[in-house]
Design an enzyme around this catalytic site. Structure first.
Site, PDB file in Angstrom:
ATOM      1  N   GLU A  41       2.783   2.207  -1.049  1.00  0.00           N
ATOM      2  CA  GLU A  41       3.095   3.493  -1.644  1.00  0.00           C
ATOM      3  C   GLU A  41       2.755   4.672  -0.721  1.00  0.00           C
ATOM      4  OE1 GLU A  41       1.377   3.186  -5.458  1.00  0.00           O
ATOM      5  OE2 GLU A  41       1.996   5.199  -6.044  1.00  0.00           O
ATOM      6  N   SER A  45       2.310  10.801 -12.254  1.00  0.00           N
ATOM      7  CA  SER A  45       1.632  10.603 -13.541  1.00  0.00           C
ATOM      8  C   SER A  45       0.148  10.854 -13.346  1.00  0.00           C
ATOM      9  CB  SER A  45       1.833   9.179 -14.033  1.00  0.00           C
ATOM     10  OG  SER A  45       3.153   8.790 -13.887  1.00  0.00           O
ATOM     11  N   SER A  56      -2.845  11.380  -6.377  1.00  0.00           N
ATOM     12  CA  SER A  56      -3.480  10.785  -5.205  1.00  0.00           C
ATOM     13  C   SER A  56      -3.671  11.869  -4.168  1.00  0.00           C
ATOM     14  CB  SER A  56      -2.598   9.690  -4.598  1.00  0.00           C
ATOM     15  OG  SER A  56      -2.815   8.483  -5.265  1.00  0.00           O
ATOM     16  N   ARG A  88      -6.757   7.595   2.012  1.00  0.00           N
ATOM     17  CA  ARG A  88      -6.741   8.105   0.651  1.00  0.00           C
ATOM     18  C   ARG A  88      -8.143   8.621   0.363  1.00  0.00           C
ATOM     19  NH1 ARG A  88      -7.561   6.707  -4.757  1.00  0.00           N
ATOM     20  NH2 ARG A  88      -5.920   7.403  -6.169  1.00  0.00           N
TER      21      ARG A  88
END
Lengths: 556, 740
Positions: free
Chosen positions: A324, A378, A381, A393
């Site tokens: 992703e 939703s 990140s 991340r």
């Protein structure tokens, strides 16, 4: 701040009430174009090419893709004039350099069985396509039946998924008219490694599926002739509609025109539909016999995992699952590099708090690193990006777009994101929230807190009288402000911890959500005392899907 | 939701002190008012005084060695009360009645209620309300409790036993991060007593939980919302990672239970959601968010201690659990979420301290009065409704002002890691059960002793009965909530008993016993010394040690100690004595009578003869039959009259008698009288002798010191002896030399 009109055209995705919802929850319903209400297709997009079947004169492109994107007259008239002084005219087409190394990786991956055994699949797929040949595509009932066979028959060699077996590469382009012999070789090598059409990139998120589709506009007559019917029908279906079923939407205003990808020129389309319609999408893939096309579905997002099995068992389609965050970053960097039909992809707000003076201005992301990337889907990140290949991340929060919409549904009974935002645009959050001045009568000087700052989100709702006095619009507004402020606050802390001062906010929460963007811009600037800059990007929610497409095309 | 602020006196039945003094404040937050006031508490103390012997040459055989008198003493006490705002008027009336004839003109108030009730207070009391800044008060209060209340801070782990892990008081409390979760969230970095900085905050706090929760569930009360949340399933409302990834999260190494999007499911389904599930989801959303921000701030400022407070936390296990989870998750265990036992009082304490600045309460040390304080969790929503009805209304904290400041013993090897107590009864359920029963069974005897100690008092029996009831109740509370007053230990059980006895004016039930035993022992002293002197050096050393141990047994009437010694490093000690003398020995004495006079003093005398200076430390106040500092002065004086060695040592200040600052049968080396600590430093003490079960076994058994130490005791409890692997009357002789 609340008076500001949207910068984006409103695209409503609600189905016209006359349609039975059960029927139209299915996507791509038999290829029928849902009659669009007037709001579905804003007039500013009227120049959009809907004739996917037009055959462009065959041209040979320099693989370096030097075409400049001319400013697109199509969708710019709703923008302030000042917006246009971006990077228009600058050559931004992406090169397909570094191809070979990537190719090897690709082949390795294919060979490693990620897509199964290509030859076998091919055989099976042919059978499938035959057995399902009775399926009719609406609007084209006759033509498609024999197409798959015909295409194959005319090919010199047997095609296979991902072209992993020697000699099985399909020569889809047929012959080129007019390439020079020097470039011919290069084109040839490109062509061989190019995946088969259709080119999709898929990002299956928690709430929305984002699909990017590359529509080749340089199809030669011969190609056209060879093109299997199902492929053609997909192309025509996707490019000639702006809504699919009751819930699928093509964001026409985002279309990237005259893009050169892997030596092919065409338009990039941006389509979205709710994740809960994924089963219908897969079913459609089965009905339309996608598997016979031997296309590779590059997909990212959690749904790539969740629906992998369904794709395989129902649609006979093997997904190529992609990370992703890799896709997200790839997508952003690529899209920023090609610009937005001659305009800048990236923008910021000047005077975000002042409805009169607020301006959306292009931002040249010429020094992208380091960059804090905040992807608000939703959930949220947050990534720190130090170079093309070096990112991490940092954190994430579950308070994201899903929380805003979910709470709005519970609090106001709204049913669409657009409706929630529309309500929010008319509400007054200060009736719901307890401000610093509500507690201290003004600024809280001891801590340097301004009176207008929110001290407690929904804090006034502790009181029964005040609960009874608020409207749904106020509640929607407060929800929006709460979620947005919180994201801004976490992003700011991450930027401080990572010592990064440019923050790019992307993700579909920001779609048609000027209130949130301006608030983020303002909050970041205010609380960082001007040290941090909030940046936004036109294709806010589609970068993961673009990244997946780039993976398909092995663009590094 | 606003609390209020008030004056000094609590409503009638709550009022403990006779002379409540009106320096005071109160505070707001939630629906409770917190009131702080200073009182002077008058209570009886037993004083000892030497008879004037100057006129007499002879001493009669049965005459007591000194006289005891009971005197009234006034000590300062801080009271903190919280009660529901609905009682504000009654409270103000009470204050008004008691403010007559005082010079108070100003009352300190803080919190939202300070604004809300300002007019009411000013009108009713004719006092000027001085509004204090909330955060300043909060931080002052936080510093105060962290410094003064043992086991104030704790970590909370829901599924471990015990759920509460109390932190030993750290000598350096700064810097730390305070996250106050009221309606909103304030994050403050506290660097010193007076320097702190608002580093951030969030509008998503307790008010959001309450307000949004009320909208979503139609449940109006905060506690009820928490209760709903504790029964809900957030996974019905939240979009979890497993909802997004399907079953694949495992292969990806993701935890499927992580929340991908709070309330994410309520956006995609046309279904009804239960109140419980929504409340739970909301609780997780808010707790996680706060935890995340706190971690980000902690990282930015390189802090690993984060204290949480505010009405959102206030003793609610539900929120403490979710906050702890969030902090652990986001900091990957690097940051510790700490909670405070008296969190609800911080603002009131701080406002009070501000008002009392000319008196500077920070110059004193304070001790939590277990008798007058209700324990942690008394207002917990998880208690039964009956319990809540009783305790929800009010809650008490009392702190006694100690006349002298308490500090660490400078000889502690590592003060931050020093834990006085040997067994943590919160942790050790078996030991807890045993000791609670033990104290219950001993209660009758204590009551009898108390009555007997005051034969002339008409109401002694009545007060003793009240004492019994109070202590019995405390023991029952501790059976249910072992964590109510911090880590439960034998020491805290003993201290609680002393506090309860004092509360009912039994300041020193053993005074007469001690007087008699001291008299007897004093008469034996010359003979004992003569016989010791007759022994050879090596024999004498053993006899001296046995004397120390034996004296320690007499109070329990033991006939003989158990052989062989359970812990025996006597030969190492003897070897050491053959070497050069110690420079200075610090001795913590235990019992009155035989122990101090025939055990400790001959030992002291031998040290003095070796050329070692001696600091003899005795309790400041009475506890059981332990020798008090004032008794030790008289005893020393009498011994000096009989023995030239002690006489000259006293005169030349080679023997120094000091007080410990404590009134406990146990010993906390991190809270000792400042004078003692100074003397230890000045004289360069290089030997510490701790004797008796309370000081050397229940506490300090594992204490590591920077110098040589002797820990001596006879185990006078069969259960404990067995636990340690020995028999009743097993001897502990622990001689320790610190590693080089």
């Amino acid at each position: 701040m609340r008076r500001l009109g949207p910068f984006h055209p409103r695209v409503h995705w609600a189905a016209p009430p006359s349609l039975s919802s059960g029927l139209h929850r299915l996507l791509f319903l038999r290829g029928t174009r849902i009659p669009s209400s007037t709001t579905l297709s804003p007039p500013r997009h009227d120049s959009l090419s809907l004739d996917g079947g037009t055959v462009n004169p065959p041209r040979v492109r320099e693989p370096t893709g030097r075409e400049a994107f001319g400013p697109s007259p199509a969708s710019s008239d709703w923008l302030p004039a000042r917006w246009r002084n971006g990077r228009g005219g600058r050559p931004r087409a992406r090169l397909c350099s570094g191809w070979t190394a990537a190719e090897e990786r690709w082949l390795l991956r294919m060979g490693a069985g990620r897509l199964g055994a290509p030859m076998e699949r091919h055989g099976r797929a042919s059978a499938t396509s035959l057995s399902s040949a009775g399926e009719q595509a609406a609007g084209d009932p006759e033509g498609r039946r024999q197409e798959p066979l015909r295409r194959r028959a005319s090919s010199a060699s047997v095609p296979a998924v991902g072209a992993s077996a020697e000699g099985t590469r399909r020569d889809r382009l047929g012959s080129y008219s007019g390439p020079t012999s020097v470039s011919r070789q290069r084109v040839e090598s490109l062509r061989k490694k190019r995946p088969l059409f259709p080119w999709f990139g898929l990002d299956i998120g928690g709430t929305l599926v984002k699909l990017v589709y590359f529509e080749p506009k340089d199809i030669t007559a011969e190609e056209e002739e060879e093109e299997v019917e199902s492929l053609k029908s997909i192309r025509k279906y996707l490019t000639s509609n702006v809504a699919y079923g009751s819930t699928g939407i093509r964001d026409v205003h985002l279309e990237l025109k005259d893009l050169t990808l892997c030596g092919r020129k065409g338009n990039l389309h941006f389509i979205r539909f709710p994740t809960h319609d994924m089963p219908a999408f897969i079913q459609m893939g089965r009905d339309k016999n996608f598997s016979s096309l031997h296309t590779v579905f590059c997909a990212t997002g959690g749904g790539a995992y969740k629906f992998e099995q369904d794709f395989l068992t129902i649609g006979d389609l093997q997904l190529c699952k992609l990370d992703e965050l890799d896709c997200l970053i790839k997508g952003i960097l690529y899209i920023d590099s090609v610009g937005f039909n001659g305009r800048s992809q990236c923008y910021y707000f000047e005077n975000p708090a002042d409805s009169e003076k607020c301006q959306k201005l292009p931002f040249d992301l010429k020094n992208p690193y380091p960059l804090l990337l905040v992807n608000i889907g939703s959930g949220v990140s947050i990534l720190a990006v130090y170079s093309k290949d070096n990112y991490k991340r940092v954190t994430g929060t579950s308070l994201g777009g899903g929380t805003f919409f979910g709470l709005c549904c519970l609090l106001t009974g709204c049913t669409t994101f657009e409706e929630a935002l529309e309500m929010a645009s008319r509400g007054d959050s200060t009736k719901v929230d307890k401000l610093v001045r509500d507690i201290y009568g003004g600024d809280y000087e001891r801590f340097g807190l301004p009176g207008w700052a929110v001290a407690s989100s929904f804090g006034n709702m502790m009181s029964k009288e005040k609960r009874e006095a608020v409207s749904k619009e106020d509640l929607a507004r407060a929800t929006l402000i709460t979620i947005t402020n919180n994201i801004g606050s976490i992003a700011r802390m991450c930027a401080l911890n990572e010592n990064i001062n440019q923050v790019v906010f992307v993700g579909n929460f920001l779609r048609i959500n000027t209130i949130a963007m301006r608030l983020l811009a303002y909050a970041l600037d205010y609380w960082s005392k001007g040290q941090l800059k909030a940046l936004f990007s036109e294709h806010e929610g589609y970068f993961g899907a673009v990244g997946a497409l780039l993976e398909l095309l092995k663009i590094p | 939701p606003d609390g209020c602020s008030v004056g000094h006196g609590p409503p009638g039945p709550l009022c403990p002190g006779p002379e409540s003094c009106p320096v005071c404040v109160s505070f707001a937050g939630g629906s409770l008012t917190k009131l702080a006031y200073y009182s002077t508490v008058q209570h009886k103390v037993a004083k000892v005084r030497s008879f004037d012997h100057s006129g007499k040459d002879t001493e009669r055989e049965h005459e007591p060695p000194y006289e005891i008198s009971v005197q009234e003493e006034i000590t300062a006490r801080l009271h903190f009360i919280k009660f529901e705002n609905t009682y504000i008027e009654a409270c103000l009336d009470f204050i008004k009645d008691h403010l007559v004839n005082t010079e108070t003109k100003v009352i300190q108030a803080t919190g939202g209620g300070a604004y809300k009730f300002k007019d009411l207070i000013e009108e009713k009391l004719r006092l000027k309300v001085d509004k204090e800044d909330v955060m300043t008060c909060l931080i002052k209060g936080c510093n105060f409790v962290l410094k003064n209340i043992p086991h104030e801070a704790f970590v909370y782990q829901k599924d471990s036993d015990p759920e509460f892990r109390f932190q030993t008081n750290h000598p350096h409390i700064f810097p730390y991060l305070l996250v106050n979760i009221g309606s909103g969230v304030s994050i403050v970095k506290v660097e010193t007593e007076d320097r702190f900085e608002w580093v951030g905050g969030s509008s998503i706090g307790g008010g959001t939980f309450w307000g949004l929760g009320a909208l979503l569930t139609k449940t109006k009360k905060f506690d009820e919302l928490l209760h709903l949340a504790s029964r809900g399933q957030h996974s019905n409302v939240d979009m979890l990672v497993r909802d997004v990834y399907g079953g694949a999260h495992q292969t990806l190494g993701l935890s499927g239970n992580l929340i991908a999007s709070s309330f994410g499911k309520s956006a995609t389904a046309d279904q009804e959601f239960s109140k419980e599930d929504m409340a739970k989801s909301l609780l997780h959303m808010i707790s996680n968010d706060i935890g995340q921000l706190a971690c980000l701030h902690a990282r930015l400022h390189s802090l690993d201690r984060v204290y949480f407070g505010g009405f959102f936390i206030r003793g609610h296990p539900v929120t403490m659990r979710t906050i702890t989870y969030s902090i652990n998750f986001f900091s990957k265990g690097e940051v510790q979420a700490l909670f405070l036992r008296h969190e609800g009082y911080l603002g009131a304490i701080g406002a009070f301290l501000k008002g009392a600045e000319q008196d500077n309460p920070n110059q004193y040390s304070w001790g939590e009065n277990y008798a007058g304080s209700s324990g942690l969790m008394s207002a917990s929503p998880e208690l039964g409704p009956a319990q809540r009805a009783r305790s929800g209304t009010f809650d008490l904290l009392e702190m006694d002002r100690l006349e002298r400041p308490l500090v660490n013993l400078p000889l502690l090897l590592d003060p931050p890691s020093y834990v006085p107590d040997t067994v943590d009864l919160t942790d050790d359920a078996l030991a807890r059960k045993y000791w609670l029963t033990c104290f219950e069974e001993a209660l009758d005897g204590v009551v009898k002793r108390a009555v007997a100690s005051q034969p002339d008092s008409v109401d002694a029996a009545e007060r003793a009965e009240k004492f019994r009831q109070k202590y019995w109740n405390k023991l029952q509370t501790l059976r249910q909530q072992p964590f109510a007053y911090g880590t439960l230990t034998v020491r805290s059980l003993l201290d609680t008993r002393e506090h309860c006895l004092n509360e009912f004016n039994f300041p020193d039930p053993y005074s007469k016993v001690k007087q008699r035993e001291n008299g007897v022992a004093l008469r034996c002293f010359p003979g004992v010394v003569r016989s010791l002197d007759a022994l050879g050096w090596e024999e004498r050393q053993l006899a001296l040690v046995k004397g120390l141990l034996a004296g320690n047994v007499f109070d329990w009437g033991a006939k003989a100690v158990s052989e062989p010694w359970l812990v025996d490093s006597y030969s190492e000690w003897l070897q050491r004595l053959k070497g050069p003398p110690h420079k200075c020995a610090l001795i913590f004495a235990d019992n009155s009578g035989i122990d101090i006079i025939l055990g400790v003093f001959p030992f002291v005398r031998e040290l003095l003869l070796r050329g070692t200076e001696v600091i003899l430390a005795c309790n400041s106040g009475p506890a059981l039959n332990d020798v008090t500092h004032s008794e030790s002065l008289i005893v020393a004086e009498r011994i000096a009259g009989m023995d030239p060695v002690v006489h000259s040592a006293l005169r030349e200040e080679r023997l120094l008698l000091v007080q410990t600052g404590s009134s406990s049968p146990c010993l906390d080396l991190s809270r000792l009288d400042k004078g003692l600590a100074a003397l230890v430093r000045e004289r360069g003490a290089d030997l510490v002798v701790i004797e008796g079960m309370g000081r050397a076994v229940h506490t300090n058994y594992h204490a590591a010191l920077r110098c040589e130490s002797l820990k001596l005791a006879v185990i006078k409890n069969a259960w404990l002896a067995e636990r340690l692997g020995g028999r009743l009357f097993s001897v502990i002789f622990k001689y320790e030399v610190p590693a080089e």
